[in-house]
Design a protein around this motif. Structure first.
Motif, PDB file in Angstrom:
ATOM      1  N   SER A  75       0.794  -1.448  -0.137  1.00  0.00           N
ATOM      2  CA  SER A  75      -0.047   0.006  -0.007  1.00  0.00           C
ATOM      3  C   SER A  75       0.998   1.235   0.052  1.00  0.00           C
ATOM      4  O   SER A  75       0.290   2.168  -0.407  1.00  0.00           O
ATOM      5  CB  SER A  75      -0.894  -0.050   1.164  1.00  0.00           C
TER       6      SER A  75
ATOM      7  N   GLY B 154       0.427   4.639  -2.556  1.00  0.00           N
ATOM      8  CA  GLY B 154       0.516   5.934  -1.626  1.00  0.00           C
ATOM      9  C   GLY B 154       1.434   6.785  -2.698  1.00  0.00           C
ATOM     10  O   GLY B 154       1.219   8.079  -3.040  1.00  0.00           O
TER      11      GLY B 154
ATOM     12  N   TYR C 249       0.749   9.995  -4.964  1.00  0.00           N
ATOM     13  CA  TYR C 249       1.621  11.270  -4.676  1.00  0.00           C
ATOM     14  C   TYR C 249       1.961  12.040  -5.956  1.00  0.00           C
ATOM     15  O   TYR C 249       1.675  13.268  -6.246  1.00  0.00           O
ATOM     16  CB  TYR C 249       2.573  11.096  -3.813  1.00  0.00           C
TER      17      TYR C 249
ATOM     18  N   GLY D  18      -6.398  11.236  -1.576  1.00  0.00           N
ATOM     19  CA  GLY D  18      -6.414   9.964  -0.631  1.00  0.00           C
ATOM     20  C   GLY D  18      -7.705   9.013  -1.183  1.00  0.00           C
ATOM     21  O   GLY D  18      -7.204   7.817  -1.112  1.00  0.00           O
TER      22      GLY D  18
ATOM     23  N   ALA E 215      -6.225   6.722  -4.003  1.00  0.00           N
ATOM     24  CA  ALA E 215      -5.360   5.760  -3.285  1.00  0.00           C
ATOM     25  C   ALA E 215      -6.275   4.608  -2.961  1.00  0.00           C
ATOM     26  O   ALA E 215      -5.891   3.478  -3.257  1.00  0.00           O
ATOM     27  CB  ALA E 215      -4.319   6.202  -2.340  1.00  0.00           C
TER      28      ALA E 215
ATOM     29  N   PRO F 105      -0.672   4.892   2.468  1.00  0.00           N
ATOM     30  CA  PRO F 105      -1.257   5.537   1.209  1.00  0.00           C
ATOM     31  C   PRO F 105      -1.608   7.015   1.631  1.00  0.00           C
ATOM     32  O   PRO F 105      -1.723   7.931   0.981  1.00  0.00           O
ATOM     33  CB  PRO F 105      -2.338   4.816   0.444  1.00  0.00           C
TER      34      PRO F 105
ATOM     35  N   THR G 196      -0.969  11.283   0.591  1.00  0.00           N
ATOM     36  CA  THR G 196      -2.111  11.935  -0.296  1.00  0.00           C
ATOM     37  C   THR G 196      -3.033  12.886   0.573  1.00  0.00           C
ATOM     38  O   THR G 196      -3.227  13.982   0.237  1.00  0.00           O
ATOM     39  CB  THR G 196      -2.711  10.800  -0.755  1.00  0.00           C
TER      40      THR G 196
END
Lengths: 287, 255
Positions: A127, A131, A135, A150, A153, A221, A225
């Motif tokens: 994960s 992430g 980004y 977010g 992700a 993640p 984010t």
């Protein structure tokens, strides 16, 4: 009863006890975790814990100095989690179901086999990598951390689970169901939409619930984010908090450490409830 | 006056699953309108395969090839679109397969829903009642139309499936061993029903059960190893079969 029979029955009993013992042992970690979190966290749960945002370190410090419980709660995290989860679901569920339906129907096609294989790989992707990729893809072009990033992700993480559960559920439906629909002169898209997917609803719904419970606790993640935010926020283009992010922040702030357990308890209970619910619904639909 | 073109005609129909072997070999036969024609034969003789060729079910599986011609009212269905053919050729399967998420009412109307045909409430009610009456299910289910079809007994489910097929007013109804999953009483009900239904629709029925073929069909086909060995009046076939293989099957020496 002769000696040999007694011996055999004795071995049988030993085996049974052994199996029961080890089966019981597997339940120990979960019960231990649940017990620990409950014990440490239950006295933090109160109405304000769910309705107020995280306190500043200064406020917390003052409360600790005065011997009072830390004011405030995790409302910012709960709202952030729900917003990001909601956006992720809106995209991941329809896309995942359509993709799963395609894979179930065309399992012999080369393209479907490749997609299916990639889905497996996506499911195994750490994960933290999802992430950092999000980004690069979302945070950098948008010039800032946001709830949108977010949710992207989380969405990527949910997709393989939904695809897989849709595909598997559709595959175990009896072939006669699809043929019966086609025999009435319908095209396969309509049979999928009106016969196969409704019949598979239980399995797909369980898959979605499991996907939610899997990503709701993801922290890594979201660090890349959503970033986090100590205010209650409703906008989706600004940094936002989430419950697992809060747990990490509380851990890093000596003044807020007392809040860790309440937040953990909330997250744990939420995930357990989803799991129990999905088991119950799966059972109900299978009848 | 009798119609000149048979409603359904096989002309050198072949079906193959692999390049090397043929499951159905050069079958030619003309099916008469408003009759029940039974297709008999031992397991693996190609009778279901032949039946499924008629509503182009084989098109679902790309490795299956169908050759020759199958004429429906004189037109070759092998060159038609499956969705057009299947509206005119209904099918009832071996295991009752009512759609599990739909009520009894919606199951009867599923052909319309699946084809995107809109009906008024009155038309819907009339269709449901008419179809359920013609399969003798109306009196049993008229108070539970909103219940799921899967609550019914096996025999009732199969009658519901027949009603569902009839709702589309097909020219031909294909039945693939429709009673093999049912008990003797439910089987008897279905057989009586089929004798009634042949007034409305031409029925082609695959059966393992020789007694059933004898009881309900006016014409019979006997297939063996993919070939159509004998085709003629059921009466004649059972009393005086022309082919030795038919005789061996009917007397239980082969099967």
């Amino acid at each position: 009863m002769n000696v040999k029979t007694k011996n055999r029955l004795f071995k049988d009993k030993v085996m049974l006890w052994g199996i029961c013992l080890f089966a019981g042992l597997t339940a120990v970690p979960l019960l231990a975790i649940l017990g620990e979190v409950l014990l440490r966290g239950y006295d933090q749960l109160s109405w304000s814990f769910f309705t107020e945002p995280t306190p500043t370190a200064y406020k917390a410090m003052k409360a600790i100095a005065a011997g009072e419980p830390i004011p405030g709660g995790i409302a910012n995290g709960i709202i952030g989690t729900l917003i990001m989860l909601g956006m992720a679901i809106v995209v991941a569920v329809p896309v995942g179901i359509l993709c799963g339906a395609y894979l179930a129907e065309n399992s012999k096609r080369r393209f479907a086999q490749v997609v299916s294989y990639l889905t497996d790989l996506l499911q195994g992707t750490p994960s933290v990598i999802i992430g950092i990729i999000t980004y690069i893809w979302v945070v950098v072009p948008m010039k800032g951390y946001s709830a949108i990033a977010g949710s992207v992700a989380l969405c990527i993480m949910m997709l393989p689970l939904i695809i897989r559960s849709t595909e598997e559920t559709l595959k175990i439906l009896p072939a006669s169901l699809k043929e019966a629909g086609l025999a009435l002169g319908a095209n396969s898209a309509r049979v999928m939409l009106k016969v196969q997917l409704p019949a598979a609803f239980g399995g797909i719904f369980t898959g979605v619930l499991l996907a939610i419970s899997r990503v709701i606790g993801e922290t890594a993640p979201l660090m890349f984010t959503a970033l986090g935010c100590s205010l209650i926020r409703w906008s989706i283009d600004k940094p936002i908090s989430a419950v697992p992010l809060l747990i990490w922040e509380f851990f890093n702030d000596p003044n807020l450490q007392d809040l860790i357990w309440g937040a953990s308890l909330f997250l744990l209970l939420f995930v357990l409830t989803l799991n129990v619910l999905s088991k119950y619904l799966a059972k109900k639909w299978n009848q | 006056m009798e119609s000149v073109t048979p409603i359904l005609e096989f002309k050198n129909t072949c079906v193959s699953y692999t390049k090397q072997t043929m499951a159905v070999k050069y079958v030619s036969a003309a099916i008469e309108r408003n009759t029940i024609t039974a297709i008999m034969g031992p397991s693996g003789c190609g009778k279901s395969t032949l039946l499924r060729a008629v509503n182009l079910m084989h098109n679902l599986y790309p490795n299956i090839r169908v050759g020759g011609e199958i004429l429906l009212n004189g037109a070759d269905i092998l060159s038609m679109e499956p969705i057009d053919v299947r509206r005119r050729v209904g099918m009832v399967f071996q295991r009752p397969a009512p759609f599990p998420t739909m009520s009894i009412y919606d199951n009867v109307l599923s052909g319309f829903a699946l084809n995107g045909i809109r009906l008024s409430k009155a038309e819907k009610d009339a269709t449901v009642e008419h179809c359920l009456r013609s399969v003798a299910l109306w009196d049993e289910v008229k108070d539970v139309l909103n219940k799921k079809g899967t609550f019914l007994s096996g025999g009732q489910q199969q009658r519901l499936c027949i009603a569902r097929a009839l709702a589309m007013k097909p020219d031909v109804l294909l039945m693939d061993e429709p009673t093999s999953a049912l008990d003797p009483i439910a089987t008897k009900h279905i057989e009586e029903l089929l004798l009634e239904l042949q007034k409305e629709v031409t029925i082609l029925i695959v059966t393992h059960n020789m007694g059933q073929a004898k009881r309900i069909s006016s014409k019979s086909m006997f297939m063996y190893l993919g070939e159509l060995v004998e085709y003629g009046d059921t009466e004649t076939m059972f009393t005086n079969p022309t082919d030795e293989r038919t005789r061996a099957y009917l007397t239980g020496k082969m099967g």
